[in-house]
Structure formats: C-alpha cells, structure tokens
Design a protein around this motif. Structure first.
Motif, PDB file in Angstrom:
ATOM      1  N   SER A 263       0.806  -1.224   0.000  1.00  0.00           N
ATOM      2  CA  SER A 263       0.000   0.000   0.000  1.00  0.00           C
ATOM      3  C   SER A 263       0.836   1.269   0.000  1.00  0.00           C
ATOM      4  CB  SER A 263      -0.924   0.021   1.223  1.00  0.00           C
ATOM      5  OG  SER A 263      -1.811  -1.067   1.216  1.00  0.00           O
ATOM      6  N   THR A 264       2.095   1.182   0.447  1.00  0.00           N
ATOM      7  CA  THR A 264       2.901   2.398   0.609  1.00  0.00           C
ATOM      8  C   THR A 264       4.060   2.513  -0.369  1.00  0.00           C
ATOM      9  OG1 THR A 264       4.270   1.299   2.295  1.00  0.00           O
ATOM     10  CG2 THR A 264       2.344   2.524   3.070  1.00  0.00           C
ATOM     11  N   HIS A 265       4.385   1.444  -1.075  1.00  0.00           N
ATOM     12  CA  HIS A 265       5.485   1.491  -2.035  1.00  0.00           C
ATOM     13  C   HIS A 265       4.992   1.976  -3.392  1.00  0.00           C
ATOM     14  CE1 HIS A 265       8.896  -1.012  -0.107  1.00  0.00           C
ATOM     15  NE2 HIS A 265       8.232  -0.325   0.801  1.00  0.00           N
ATOM     16  N   LYS A 266       5.878   2.646  -4.126  1.00  0.00           N
ATOM     17  CA  LYS A 266       5.540   3.199  -5.430  1.00  0.00           C
ATOM     18  C   LYS A 266       6.553   2.766  -6.477  1.00  0.00           C
ATOM     19  CE  LYS A 266       1.869   5.417  -4.079  1.00  0.00           C
ATOM     20  NZ  LYS A 266       0.532   5.082  -4.613  1.00  0.00           N
ATOM     21  N   SER A 267       6.063   2.549  -7.702  1.00  0.00           N
ATOM     22  CA  SER A 267       6.897   2.015  -8.776  1.00  0.00           C
ATOM     23  C   SER A 267       7.682   3.095  -9.505  1.00  0.00           C
ATOM     24  CB  SER A 267       6.025   1.254  -9.774  1.00  0.00           C
ATOM     25  OG  SER A 267       6.787   0.840 -10.899  1.00  0.00           O
ATOM     26  N   LEU A 268       8.998   2.936  -9.537  1.00  0.00           N
ATOM     27  CA  LEU A 268       9.853   3.829 -10.329  1.00  0.00           C
ATOM     28  C   LEU A 268       9.877   3.368 -11.783  1.00  0.00           C
ATOM     29  CD1 LEU A 268      11.960   6.184 -10.256  1.00  0.00           C
ATOM     30  CD2 LEU A 268      13.714   4.416  -9.980  1.00  0.00           C
ATOM     31  N   THR A 269       9.853   2.055 -11.996  1.00  0.00           N
ATOM     32  CA  THR A 269       9.925   1.499 -13.341  1.00  0.00           C
ATOM     33  C   THR A 269       8.774   1.976 -14.216  1.00  0.00           C
ATOM     34  OG1 THR A 269      10.984  -0.486 -12.437  1.00  0.00           O
ATOM     35  CG2 THR A 269      10.092  -0.647 -14.663  1.00  0.00           C
ATOM     36  N   LEU A 270       7.578   1.993 -13.655  1.00  0.00           N
ATOM     37  CA  LEU A 270       6.418   2.469 -14.403  1.00  0.00           C
ATOM     38  C   LEU A 270       6.282   3.986 -14.280  1.00  0.00           C
ATOM     39  CD1 LEU A 270       3.923   1.716 -16.074  1.00  0.00           C
ATOM     40  CD2 LEU A 270       2.678   1.381 -13.945  1.00  0.00           C
ATOM     41  N   GLY A 271       6.739   4.538 -13.153  1.00  0.00           N
ATOM     42  CA  GLY A 271       6.547   5.960 -12.877  1.00  0.00           C
ATOM     43  C   GLY A 271       7.301   6.889 -13.807  1.00  0.00           C
ATOM     44  N   LEU A 287      12.603  18.525 -12.316  1.00  0.00           N
ATOM     45  CA  LEU A 287      12.173  18.830 -10.948  1.00  0.00           C
ATOM     46  C   LEU A 287      10.982  17.980 -10.542  1.00  0.00           C
ATOM     47  CD1 LEU A 287      12.462  22.732 -10.802  1.00  0.00           C
ATOM     48  CD2 LEU A 287      13.896  21.063  -9.612  1.00  0.00           C
ATOM     49  N   ILE A 288      10.044  17.766 -11.462  1.00  0.00           N
ATOM     50  CA  ILE A 288       8.866  16.947 -11.179  1.00  0.00           C
ATOM     51  C   ILE A 288       9.282  15.501 -10.877  1.00  0.00           C
ATOM     52  CG2 ILE A 288       6.732  16.007 -12.174  1.00  0.00           C
ATOM     53  CD1 ILE A 288       6.527  18.602 -13.805  1.00  0.00           C
ATOM     54  N   SER A 289      10.365  15.050 -11.507  1.00  0.00           N
ATOM     55  CA  SER A 289      10.822  13.665 -11.333  1.00  0.00           C
ATOM     56  C   SER A 289      11.546  13.440 -10.014  1.00  0.00           C
ATOM     57  CB  SER A 289      11.765  13.287 -12.487  1.00  0.00           C
ATOM     58  OG  SER A 289      11.152  13.474 -13.737  1.00  0.00           O
ATOM     59  N   VAL A 290      12.077  14.510  -9.421  1.00  0.00           N
ATOM     60  CA  VAL A 290      12.912  14.374  -8.217  1.00  0.00           C
ATOM     61  C   VAL A 290      12.227  13.631  -7.069  1.00  0.00           C
ATOM     62  CG1 VAL A 290      13.985  15.686  -6.325  1.00  0.00           C
ATOM     63  CG2 VAL A 290      14.480  16.269  -8.697  1.00  0.00           C
ATOM     64  N   PRO A 291      10.973  13.977  -6.680  1.00  0.00           N
ATOM     65  CA  PRO A 291      10.350  13.256  -5.562  1.00  0.00           C
ATOM     66  C   PRO A 291      10.254  11.744  -5.782  1.00  0.00           C
ATOM     67  CG  PRO A 291       9.174  15.285  -5.978  1.00  0.00           C
ATOM     68  CD  PRO A 291      10.149  15.129  -7.109  1.00  0.00           C
ATOM     69  N   LEU A 292       9.940  11.322  -7.010  1.00  0.00           N
ATOM     70  CA  LEU A 292       9.865   9.885  -7.290  1.00  0.00           C
ATOM     71  C   LEU A 292      11.250   9.255  -7.236  1.00  0.00           C
ATOM     72  CD1 LEU A 292       8.160   7.442  -8.048  1.00  0.00           C
ATOM     73  CD2 LEU A 292       8.411   8.079 -10.458  1.00  0.00           C
ATOM     74  N   LEU A 293      12.262   9.970  -7.729  1.00  0.00           N
ATOM     75  CA  LEU A 293      13.635   9.464  -7.697  1.00  0.00           C
ATOM     76  C   LEU A 293      14.137   9.329  -6.258  1.00  0.00           C
ATOM     77  CD1 LEU A 293      15.147  11.571 -10.628  1.00  0.00           C
ATOM     78  CD2 LEU A 293      14.680   9.112 -10.642  1.00  0.00           C
ATOM     79  N   ILE A 294      13.608  10.150  -5.352  1.00  0.00           N
ATOM     80  CA  ILE A 294      13.966  10.046  -3.930  1.00  0.00           C
ATOM     81  C   ILE A 294      13.106   8.989  -3.237  1.00  0.00           C
ATOM     82  CG2 ILE A 294      14.035  11.274  -1.713  1.00  0.00           C
ATOM     83  CD1 ILE A 294      14.568  13.843  -3.274  1.00  0.00           C
ATOM     84  N   TYR A 295      11.818   8.952  -3.583  1.00  0.00           N
ATOM     85  CA  TYR A 295      10.873   8.039  -2.924  1.00  0.00           C
ATOM     86  C   TYR A 295      11.291   6.581  -3.099  1.00  0.00           C
ATOM     87  CZ  TYR A 295       6.328   6.564  -1.070  1.00  0.00           C
ATOM     88  OH  TYR A 295       5.327   6.030  -0.289  1.00  0.00           O
ATOM     89  N   HIS A 296      11.765   6.246  -4.292  1.00  0.00           N
ATOM     90  CA  HIS A 296      12.093   4.850  -4.598  1.00  0.00           C
ATOM     91  C   HIS A 296      13.191   4.280  -3.691  1.00  0.00           C
ATOM     92  CE1 HIS A 296      12.439   1.212  -6.965  1.00  0.00           C
ATOM     93  NE2 HIS A 296      13.727   1.433  -7.135  1.00  0.00           N
ATOM     94  N   PRO A 297      14.385   4.915  -3.623  1.00  0.00           N
ATOM     95  CA  PRO A 297      15.394   4.376  -2.701  1.00  0.00           C
ATOM     96  C   PRO A 297      14.990   4.515  -1.235  1.00  0.00           C
ATOM     97  CG  PRO A 297      16.143   6.447  -3.659  1.00  0.00           C
ATOM     98  CD  PRO A 297      14.909   6.035  -4.414  1.00  0.00           C
ATOM     99  N   ALA A 298      14.218   5.568  -0.925  1.00  0.00           N
ATOM    100  CA  ALA A 298      13.786   5.769   0.466  1.00  0.00           C
ATOM    101  C   ALA A 298      12.887   4.629   0.928  1.00  0.00           C
ATOM    102  CB  ALA A 298      13.050   7.106   0.595  1.00  0.00           C
ATOM    103  N   GLN A 299      11.967   4.176   0.067  1.00  0.00           N
ATOM    104  CA  GLN A 299      11.053   3.101   0.467  1.00  0.00           C
ATOM    105  C   GLN A 299      11.803   1.785   0.653  1.00  0.00           C
ATOM    106  OE1 GLN A 299       8.229   2.948  -2.759  1.00  0.00           O
ATOM    107  NE2 GLN A 299       9.530   1.722  -4.085  1.00  0.00           N
ATOM    108  N   ILE A 300      12.800   1.533  -0.179  1.00  0.00           N
ATOM    109  CA  ILE A 300      13.592   0.314  -0.044  1.00  0.00           C
ATOM    110  C   ILE A 300      14.426   0.362   1.228  1.00  0.00           C
ATOM    111  CG2 ILE A 300      15.447  -1.063  -1.062  1.00  0.00           C
ATOM    112  CD1 ILE A 300      14.458  -0.217  -3.808  1.00  0.00           C
ATOM    113  N   LEU A 301      15.060   1.505   1.468  1.00  0.00           N
ATOM    114  CA  LEU A 301      15.900   1.662   2.654  1.00  0.00           C
ATOM    115  C   LEU A 301      15.075   1.572   3.929  1.00  0.00           C
ATOM    116  CD1 LEU A 301      18.661   2.310   3.878  1.00  0.00           C
ATOM    117  CD2 LEU A 301      18.151   4.736   3.582  1.00  0.00           C
ATOM    118  N   LEU A 302      13.985   2.319   3.995  1.00  0.00           N
ATOM    119  CA  LEU A 302      13.141   2.327   5.192  1.00  0.00           C
ATOM    120  C   LEU A 302      12.526   0.950   5.432  1.00  0.00           C
ATOM    121  CD1 LEU A 302      11.864   4.010   7.454  1.00  0.00           C
ATOM    122  CD2 LEU A 302      10.008   4.576   5.884  1.00  0.00           C
ATOM    123  N   GLY A 303      12.008   0.342   4.380  1.00  0.00           N
ATOM    124  CA  GLY A 303      11.408  -0.983   4.521  1.00  0.00           C
ATOM    125  C   GLY A 303      12.412  -2.016   4.996  1.00  0.00           C
TER     126      GLY A 303
END
Length: 333
Positions: A263-271, A287-303
C-alpha cells in the motif's frame, strides 16, 4: 551475544550500509549502461529470479487462497489508488503556502498516483515472512491496472509483467511439483536469497541516485523533500498497520505485512515513463521527477531497516493468536 554472532544476525542491515557506501564511492559501476547493466540484470534477470524463487517456495494452495482474498486486494488497491493520492493532494494544499518549489510539490502529487512496484514490496514481505502470495498479486495487479489506464504503452507493460512475473512464477510452481519432497526436507534459504537480490537492487538504485544530475538541487529544498517523503512513508505505514490490525478487520498478521508494503510502495519502473509522457515538453520535468527518484530508494531503505521490527511483531502476534485459539484445559475439582 558475541560480535560474530551479532554480525551474523544483523547481516542484512550491515549489507544495506555496505552497498550504499559502495554506491556512493563509485556510482558509475551500477548505473544504467554501466558495467553491471542493471537495465538487464535487475529489470529482467533479478526480478525474474525473485518470482521464480517465490514460485518454488510457495505452496499452490497458498497462491490460490491469496487470489480469493478479495477483501485484502480491495484494501490495498483502494488505499494505493484512491486514498494515497487524495491524502497527498490535501497535504499539498497546506504545503502550497510554504516556499517549497511548486514543481517539486507537483512531483509529490505524481508520486501519490503511482502503483506499487513488482519487486521491493514482494521481497520485503517475503523477508518478514508475510503473505507473499498476496503481495505478488497486488503488486502485479496494481501496475497492470494503472498502466493499462494510462498513456504508457499497454502492450509493453503487459509483456514485461508477463515475462518477469507470471512466467517465472509458473515455472517455479512446475519445478516445485517435481522437487517438492527435496524442498521440504532441505528447506533452502529462500528468504536469504531474496534478501541478497534486494541488496543488489538497493545498490543499483543508489548508484542511479548518486549519479543523477536531477538531484542536484539547493540543499534546503532537497532536505525538506527528503524529510517529507520519509514522513509520508512512515505515516502511511503506520496508518495501514492500524487499519489492518483493528478488531474484526479479518486480516492475519501475515496479511498486515503484505498490506503495509504493497500500500505504501511506489513504482519507479512504471513511474518514470509515465512522467515523461504526461509532462512531455515541460522544462521542469527534471524537478517533477525528483520526488519519485527520492521516494524509490527511500522506500527500499526504510522498509529494509524495519524488516526485523515488523518480523518480531508478526511472530509475537502469531504466537499470541495461536495461544488464544487453543482450547482451555478443564478445571479439576
């Protein structure tokens, strides 16, 4: 507990620190087009290995049972594709009065609309010991559902999902039928194998992150966005945990684990392809891409960091439920 024993127990956390450090020192090795060729080795070979591994380790009845768990699927898909983007939109109405760059905020909104990934959510669920079959279904279904309704080429999405998820899973199930007795006798370390694959994904992800010029923002904006992303992830993980563990929710502890990650992870491959199509021609696309580029490694690291904590909770919760279901011994008079 001795140092060696402690190291052996916490090898995965130490592995995360090591691969991130190596990625920082020499990111060119693991970037797309680099010597490791992650666009092939990770996108196709590693992801296929994950689902072949799942096909080998999962009992066929578990897959069938997960497919019929409609309540869990509805929860994940509604949270991911309805609640998540709506909540982010409301949150951004508050952030719009702050000096944060408006294009970064638009990027946060697009993150909320992305489907779950087909790799990290499944690996983390498996590492904890949660409902892996449900995680597989929801990760693949979410990507398929959003991809088929967006501007991203449907045929390309379907074929990639089919070849890297469905086919390896089926092959794994077929192989399992022929070596079922051996698997039950030897009990191969399927969880450790998936964790090693996850370390590879973390390494190549951070190689891309550290070498990406789009992340070169002013430090204040970057720190604020990183803080917001971790805050959103932790808040939504806690929210899904509370919803799925309330009384009469109908979800087992293993279900809750799958729900938290899917429910909380988001796809970079499709995004990323979606962003390039939707915002084609925009000078602020980077600039629009930056949050997704940060979210992806953040979700893996946090998880990954939370795996031991979530696993400890799940095991203790399962033991407690098992004890409550045991019939009480008759009282001797």
């Amino acid at each position: 507990m001795g140092l060696l024993e402690r190291t052996r127990k916490e090898w995965f956390i130490l592995g995360i620190v090591l691969v991130i450090a190596v990625a920082k020192l020499e990111p060119a090795v693991g970037v797309k087009g680099g010597p490791l060729k992650p666009e092939i080795t990770i996108t196709y070979i590693a992801v296929s290995a994950i689902f072949f591994n799942s096909g080998l380790s999962l009992k066929t009845e578990e897959l069938t049972s997960a497919l019929m768990h409609v309540k869990l699927h509805l929860f994940v898909q509604i949270f991911t594709l309805v609640f998540f983007p709506t909540a982010i939109w409301l949150f951004l109405q508050v952030l719009s009065v702050t000096p944060i760059n408006e294009w970064l905020l638009k990027g946060l909104q697009t993150v909320g609309c992305m489907p779950p990934p087909v790799s990290s959510a499944v690996i983390l669920t498996k590492a904890v010991g949660g409902n892996e079959a449900a995680a597989i279904f929801n990760s693949a279904f979410g990507s398929f559902l959003l991809g088929s309704s967006s501007s991203v080429p449907f045929t390309s999405i379907f074929s990639q999902l089919f070849m890297t998820v469905v086919v390896p899973l089926i092959i794994g199930q077929i192989v399992r039928r022929h070596i079922k007795d051996w698997l039950e006798r030897k009990k191969p370390p399927f969880g450790a194998i998936s964790s090693c694959v996850l370390l590879m994904i973390i390494y190549t992800t951070f190689c891309d992150t550290f070498s990406n010029p789009n992340i070169d923002l002013d430090k204040f904006s970057l720190i604020i966005i990183v803080f917001i992303i971790f805050f959103v992830q932790l808040s939504f993980m806690l929210l899904t945990f509370l919803f799925s563990t309330r009384n009469n929710s109908g979800f087992t502890p293993a279900d809750t684990v799958a729900i938290i990650f899917c429910s909380t992870h988001k796809s970079l491959t499709l995004g990323i392809p979606m962003l390039k199509i939707v915002f084609s021609g925009y000078e602020h696309l980077s600039l629009i891409s930056v949050p997704l580029l940060i979210y992806h490694p953040a979700q893996i690291l946090l998880g990954s960091v939370l795996v031991p904590t979530i696993k400890s909770w799940m095991v203790s919760r399962q033991k407690a439920l098992k004890l409550t279901r045991q019939p009480k011994a008759p009282v001797k008079v």
